[in-house]
Design an enzyme around this catalytic site. Structure first.
Site, PDB file in Angstrom:
ATOM      1  N   PRO A   1       0.833  -1.219   0.000  1.00  0.00           N
ATOM      2  CA  PRO A   1       0.000   0.000   0.000  1.00  0.00           C
ATOM      3  C   PRO A   1       0.865   1.265   0.000  1.00  0.00           C
ATOM      4  O   PRO A   1       1.873   1.325   0.688  1.00  0.00           O
ATOM      5  CB  PRO A   1      -0.770  -0.101   1.325  1.00  0.00           C
ATOM      6  N   GLU A   2       0.456   2.235  -0.798  1.00  0.00           N
ATOM      7  CA  GLU A   2       1.130   3.531  -0.813  1.00  0.00           C
ATOM      8  C   GLU A   2       0.136   4.560  -0.266  1.00  0.00           C
ATOM      9  O   GLU A   2      -0.904   4.180   0.270  1.00  0.00           O
ATOM     10  CB  GLU A   2       1.597   3.851  -2.240  1.00  0.00           C
TER      11      GLU A   2
END
Ligand SMILES: [Zn+2]
Length: 271
Positions: free
Chosen positions: A2-3
């Site tokens: 996840p960013e």
């Protein structure tokens, strides 16, 4: 992994799902450690308190309590979800908390690079003193950021992913931002003129914002707190598209491993 957009989506959803006037009544621990040891005692010390807000700093989820924050990082494969019923337990569930209305929130993480930590609110600045600027905050000084980038001896893509300079941009969004800015990921950060940075910051904000509205990107297993996959992955111009044709010039997209990460770009559109 996840960013920024994915973590932002999770924070917004948790914030909506967690009733602000209910208190934590119980913690359940299904193992002792994640990336770090689970601070069971400190978490138990928060019983009887409500979670007043859930917000994001960089790629960290911050649960706000009275004098403390629970910091949660999703690592590679972490997720939070609201339990559907009492018996809702899945493989790789590692801990959960229950609220006084009976709602129940669970942290799941197959690869266990995620973690949970408790700090006093007043230690927040100190805890995150090594982090760079937030790309979506209005107060961010992009002129200063440009100056920093122009003094670097690193490729622009590696610099964009350096969390000490700017937070939340990882491998996926760095490739997409550089494509939108028509800048080669191999270009040295120090050799790009200032006006190119104007373009890079504009596209950084636009792409991250758009990804949030699409619920983030799901490449392997990212799921939001409501269990939804993201939708932004269908809009990628370069990421994961090696040998496919560029949507703009129809030449093949290239891939090269830089600093250990796959980097995708169009050599004719990006100079
Ligand atoms: Zn192209």
């Amino acid at each position: 992994m996840p960013e920024l957009p994915e973590v932002e989506v999770v924070c917004r959803e948790l914030s909506e799902m967690i009733p602000k006037n209910k208190v934590i009544t119980k913690w359940n621990f299904f193992r002792k450690d994640l990336r770090f040891k689970i601070p069971q005692k400190k978490l138990q010390g928060l019983l009887g308190q409500p979670i007043s807000a859930v917000r994001r700093r960089a790629k960290y989820i911050l649960f706000e309590l009275r004098d403390h924050l629970i910091i949660s990082h999703l690592g590679m494969t972490g997720s939070w979800r609201k339990a559907r019923n009492k018996a809702d337990q899945m493989k790789h569930d590692h801990l959960s908390f229950e609220l006084s209305d009976g709602s129940h929130f669970i942290f799941n993480d197959p690869r266990r690079f995620g973690f949970v930590e408790v700090i006093e609110k007043e230690k927040l600045a100190q805890r995150f003193s090594g982090l760079g600027v937030e790309p979506l905050e209005d107060k961010t000084d992009f002129a200063l950021l440009t100056k920093r980038f122009r003094s670097l001896k690193a490729p622009i893509k590696t610099a964009l992913m350096n969390q000490k300079l700017i937070v939340g941009v990882g491998n996926i969004y760095a490739s997409e931002i550089l494509f939108a800015s028509r800048v080669s990921p191999l270009k040295m950060a120090g050799r790009l003129p200032a006006d190119r940075y104007g373009l890079i910051w504009k596209h950084t904000r636009e792409i991250l914002t758009k990804a949030i509205t699409k619920g983030g990107s799901t490449i392997e297993n990212y799921k939001s707190a409501t269990g939804e996959a993201g939708g932004f992955q269908t809009e990628f111009f370069v990421y994961g598209r090696e040998h496919e044709l560029c949507r703009i010039c129809h030449n093949p997209i290239k891939m090269k491993v830089m600093a250990g990460r796959s980097t995708f770009w169009c050599p004719s559109c990006q100079k």
